[in-house]
Design an enzyme around this catalytic site. Structure first.
Site, PDB file in Angstrom:
ATOM      1  N   HIS A 136       3.684 -55.180 -86.194  1.00 54.08           N
ATOM      2  CA  HIS A 136       4.479 -55.366 -84.971  1.00 54.08           C
ATOM      3  C   HIS A 136       5.447 -54.211 -84.728  1.00 54.08           C
ATOM      4  O   HIS A 136       5.568 -53.720 -83.603  1.00 54.08           O
ATOM      5  CB  HIS A 136       5.247 -56.688 -85.070  1.00 54.08           C
ATOM      6  CG  HIS A 136       5.599 -57.280 -83.750  1.00 54.08           C
ATOM      7  ND1 HIS A 136       5.665 -58.634 -83.539  1.00 54.08           N
ATOM      8  CD2 HIS A 136       5.910 -56.712 -82.561  1.00 54.08           C
ATOM      9  CE1 HIS A 136       5.992 -58.878 -82.274  1.00 54.08           C
ATOM     10  NE2 HIS A 136       6.155 -57.723 -81.670  1.00 54.08           N
TER      11      HIS A 136
ATOM     12  N   TYR B  82       7.052 -64.519 -82.174  1.00 56.87           N
ATOM     13  CA  TYR B  82       7.318 -65.221 -80.916  1.00 56.87           C
ATOM     14  C   TYR B  82       7.679 -66.682 -81.135  1.00 56.87           C
ATOM     15  O   TYR B  82       8.268 -67.310 -80.253  1.00 56.87           O
ATOM     16  CB  TYR B  82       6.106 -65.139 -79.975  1.00 56.87           C
ATOM     17  CG  TYR B  82       5.690 -63.746 -79.577  1.00 56.87           C
ATOM     18  CD1 TYR B  82       6.490 -62.634 -79.836  1.00 56.87           C
ATOM     19  CD2 TYR B  82       4.469 -63.523 -78.937  1.00 56.87           C
ATOM     20  CE1 TYR B  82       6.099 -61.355 -79.486  1.00 56.87           C
ATOM     21  CE2 TYR B  82       4.069 -62.255 -78.570  1.00 56.87           C
ATOM     22  CZ  TYR B  82       4.884 -61.169 -78.849  1.00 56.87           C
ATOM     23  OH  TYR B  82       4.481 -59.903 -78.484  1.00 56.87           O
TER      24      TYR B  82
ATOM     25  N   ASP C 246      -2.781 -62.582 -76.377  1.00 59.60           N
ATOM     26  CA  ASP C 246      -1.946 -61.792 -77.282  1.00 59.60           C
ATOM     27  C   ASP C 246      -0.782 -62.655 -77.757  1.00 59.60           C
ATOM     28  O   ASP C 246      -0.080 -63.265 -76.945  1.00 59.60           O
ATOM     29  CB  ASP C 246      -1.411 -60.550 -76.567  1.00 59.60           C
ATOM     30  CG  ASP C 246      -0.477 -59.750 -77.461  1.00 59.60           C
ATOM     31  OD1 ASP C 246      -0.973 -59.111 -78.407  1.00 59.60           O
ATOM     32  OD2 ASP C 246       0.750 -59.762 -77.217  1.00 59.60           O
TER      33      ASP C 246
ATOM     34  N   LYS D  77       0.273 -60.430 -84.661  1.00 56.92           N
ATOM     35  CA  LYS D  77       0.998 -59.341 -85.313  1.00 56.92           C
ATOM     36  C   LYS D  77       1.790 -59.807 -86.528  1.00 56.92           C
ATOM     37  O   LYS D  77       2.341 -60.909 -86.531  1.00 56.92           O
ATOM     38  CB  LYS D  77       1.976 -58.703 -84.313  1.00 56.92           C
ATOM     39  CG  LYS D  77       1.357 -58.384 -82.962  1.00 56.92           C
ATOM     40  CD  LYS D  77       2.417 -57.972 -81.942  1.00 56.92           C
ATOM     41  CE  LYS D  77       1.836 -57.913 -80.548  1.00 56.92           C
ATOM     42  NZ  LYS D  77       1.628 -59.266 -79.965  1.00 56.92           N
TER      43      LYS D  77
END
Length: 309
Positions: free
Chosen positions: A109, A50, A45, A78
């Site tokens: 997200h 990020y 994931d 996402k």
């Protein structure tokens, strides 16, 4: 034996356990991804937000070079909130960073729009330091773009993340494609049962993140968790991860330590008595008003979201 995968409303299978990459430090993600995939993990994931997808991509490349097949790896990423008016653009950036030509699951997200023309690509702010949010925007518009991605070959499935009951109901009222999953923070001290129940009713698979709470979480010392762990001869972390799979949800375990990555894969099958005890614990926290959310972004307050109930 605990389930190893679950069938989605797309007809495809999703692994019951995945490696989370949120907040993994630079220099650690590549090794974690490569090690996990070479040692039995099937799901990774990630997310544009990020900031480590290029390193995740290096880990994927390393695993593929070691004989792991792309078709055996479930990649989920996402669209970030500053890209909710241009989700395909965000997807293309993720695909390039990851070094793949498609992802197995693509998610919205958060159901919020951060200014796509703001002063930062991911976290635009106003002069007073608050997040630069576009309020006259409908998250359902982003979902229409997500639905269009299905014909591009770049995604095999689409879903949402951090959707409360209210937002999910709004989406379902006008969507053409029902989301395949809803990825939410979930653990015994934040069961989010009303969301879980709605997802089950609509055939939407729940994926749980932050399943252990946080570092130093009281969940590790909660009486029912400790007692079940002692009974089964496993760690409290194993009990907390196994809890989700017993509920029929996929769980994401984040770690960059090989020994812990391996230990997190040792899921045990919890019986009805174990689950009854954990549900009672959640019910007690609910009754006392002591539920605990660990992921609560600044823009959540502006939207009255996520739900605190």
């Amino acid at each position: 034996m605990a389930a190893t995968s679950f069938k989605l409303n797309t007809g495809k299978e999703i692994p019951s356990l995945g490696l989370g990459t949120w907040q993994s430090k630079p220099g650690e993600v590549q090794t974690a991804v490569s090690y996990a995939l070479r040692n039995g993990y099937k799901l990774v994931d990630c997310a544009y937000c990020y900031g480590n997808e290029a390193e995740v991509g290096e880990g994927l490349k390393e695993a593929f070079a070691a004989g792991v097949r792309r078709e055996d790896v479930y990649i989920m990423t996402k669209a970030w909130a500053s890209y909710n008016t241009r989700v395909e653009e965000c997807l293309d950036k993720s695909l390039k960073a990851l070094g793949v030509d498609y992802v197995d699951m693509y998610l919205i997200h958060w159901p919020v729009l951060l200014n796509p023309n703001g002063n930062d690509d991911k976290f635009p702010t106003l002069p007073d330091g608050k997040r630069d949010i576009i309020y006259d925007w409908k998250h359902t518009d982003a979902w229409k773009q997500m639905e269009a991605l299905l014909s591009t070959g770049k995604v095999r499935g689409i879903g949402v993340s951090n959707y409360s009951k209210k937002y999910l109901e709004q989406l379902l009222a006008g969507c053409t494609v029902v989301p395949a999953i809803n990825q939410i923070e979930n653990h015994p001290s934040l069961p989010q049962q009303e969301i879980v129940d709605l997802c089950r009713d609509k055939g939407i698979h729940v994926v749980a993140y932050s399943p252990l709470g946080s570092t130093g979480s009281p969940l590790f010392t909660a009486a029912p968790v400790v007692e079940i762990a002692e009974k089964r001869g496993v760690s409290p972390a194993t009990v907390l991860l196994s809890y989700h799979i017993a509920r029929g949800a996929t769980v994401l375990a984040k770690s960059v330590t090989p020994a812990r990555i391996k230990a997190n894969a040792d899921i045990v099958k919890l019986d009805d008595e174990d689950m009854k005890r954990l549900r009672a614990y959640s019910d007690d926290l609910t009754a006392k008003g002591e539920l605990k959310r660990y992921v609560y972004p600044p823009f959540g307050i502006d939207f009255g979201f996520p739900d605190k109930s």
